[in-house]
Design an enzyme around this catalytic site. Structure first.
Site: not given
Length: 424
Positions: A251, A254, A412, A353, A319-320
């Protein structure tokens, strides 16, 4: 990679509300310009930011065919197998409309309908992402979306990476545009002469894409405001340091703002992972990016016992999340917040992934506390169905009008009472 205390977690956090004021203003200007000038604005920004002058924004069928013919046949087979795995997983997410009839003859229910058109943004820049094509398009197709549009930045040669085009062709997506950045999001949201607008935009991108998605939300729907990638590894002394280090670096490469965190009950493992990070970093092709990520947003947190470590993991809401412990399933049961959870030594993050099947579009920056991975549900909408019978209105009409008057809404109440003559 630094060792920190759990109370120092805030030092690793990155805000979902990305961008400077200058960047936000630039994005607003681009969106306004695209709304006003359409294709001309998109082409102008493509020339300015992507350094390519395009006469045609749409990828031709000939370009897609050429990409398919030129790409390695073995890679096509891998893509086809990955597609089958991803589609099989998302088919399990499909939900159906339902209706329930009561004894009094009234019918209540929920109607599930796919959105009409989805816009898929596939990032470009420093890498090509055919996996992003699969992860965004397949759940939309399973949901039943009739029109799927893809935008992606062109390279300086004016072309889209072959892998991205082949992935689109395999899925039957033929409306593909060479447009990136905020101008792509604006075009998808509001349309141009070449590109009709969509109802929802999904897919990750850089800070300008994230800001543009935030800006157009409300006129169209979006999946999420995605921040830089992140991984947390929960490990005990059964984990192998070289495997943990490799997964953390998966990661870190990235983005310089990606976050990689090891939470462990083993001091020995922590020390060995530190060493392995340095060893494995040396020959990474994306060394500069990974180095910056590890230095600024990489960390090791050592806990005395597993329950304490899991509490830290829940605070991170990564996230992971990889769980590399003696009892990964048992420890997973105590995890409350994570985008995707990878169990055991054979479930390295890249398995998810690319190939296993679950979606890799995941909540970042701690938003896993309240949000979920991209799914088939993201491309559908629900309509409530109400069919009251005469008997039901006779039984409940007085209560409904009384409720309305309690809220001060006389019209109403009268809307129900005007039907009294029907049940006399």
């Amino acid at each position: 990679m630094k060792i920190i205390q759990k109370h120092e977690l805030n030092s690793l956090k990155r805000s979902v509300d990305q961008g400077t004021e200058e960047q936000r203003e630039a994005v607003k200007k681009i969106i306004h310009d695209v709304k006003q000038r359409g294709d001309a604005a998109v082409q102008s920004y493509t020339k300015q930011f992507d350094l390519v002058d395009l006469e045609e924004l749409r990828v031709s069928e000939d370009e897609m065919d050429a990409a398919y013919e030129s790409i390695d046949g073995e890679f096509v087979e891998i893509l086809q197998e990955a597609e089958q795995n991803i589609r099989r997983f998302h088919e399990r997410q499909r939900t159906n409309s339902w209706f329930e009839a009561a004894a009094d003859g009234s019918i209540l229910g929920q109607k599930i309908t796919a959105i009409d058109a989805a816009g898929i943004y596939v990032p470009g820049g420093t890498a090509a992402y055919p996996s992003s094509v699969f992860m965004n398009v397949i759940p939309a197709q399973v949901a039943g979306v009739e029109r799927i549009v893809m935008t992606t930045p062109p390279g300086k040669d004016g072309n889209v990476p072959e892998g991205v085009l082949v992935a689109a062709k395999l899925l039957g997506v033929h409306e593909v545009y060479k447009v990136g950045g905020a101008q792509a999001i604006a075009a998808l949201a509001y349309g141009t002469e070449s590109l009709q607008p969509v109802d929802k935009i999904t897919g990750p991108g850089n800070v300008f894409v994230a800001l543009a998605k935030r800006e157009v939300f409300g006129d169209v729907d979006i999946d999420m405001i995605a921040g830089p990638s992140e991984i947390a590894v929960l490990a005990d002394d059964s984990a192998k340091a070289n495997e943990v280090a490799a997964d953390l670096l998966s990661q870190a490469e990235h983005d310089a703002r990606s976050s990689s965190v090891l939470v462990t009950t083993s001091i020995e493992l922590a020390e060995k992972v530190e060493e392995q990070i340095e060893v494995q970093l040396k020959d990474l092709p994306r060394y500069d990016i990974a180095r910056a990520s590890i230095d600024d947003y990489g960390a090791i947190i050592i806990c005395e016992e597993m329950d304490e470590a899991i509490a830290v993991i829940n605070e991170i809401a990564a996230e992971h999340l990889e769980i590399m412990t003696k009892d990964p399933f048992g420890d997973m049961a105590k995890v409350k917040h994570a985008g995707a959870i990878f169990l055991g030594p054979y479930s390295s993050e890249p398995v998810g992934d690319y190939f296993a099947g679950p979606n890799h579009v995941l909540p970042t920056s701690g938003t896993a506390r309240f949000s979920s991975p991209l799914s088939v549900d993201d491309f559908t909408k629900k309509s409530s169905i109400i069919s009251y019978s005469e008997q039901a209105l006779i039984s409940n009409g007085g209560k409904i009008s009384q409720f309305a008057r309690l809220e001060g809404l006389e019209a109403h109440a009268r809307a129900v009472e005007t039907r009294k003559e029907r049940w006399k």
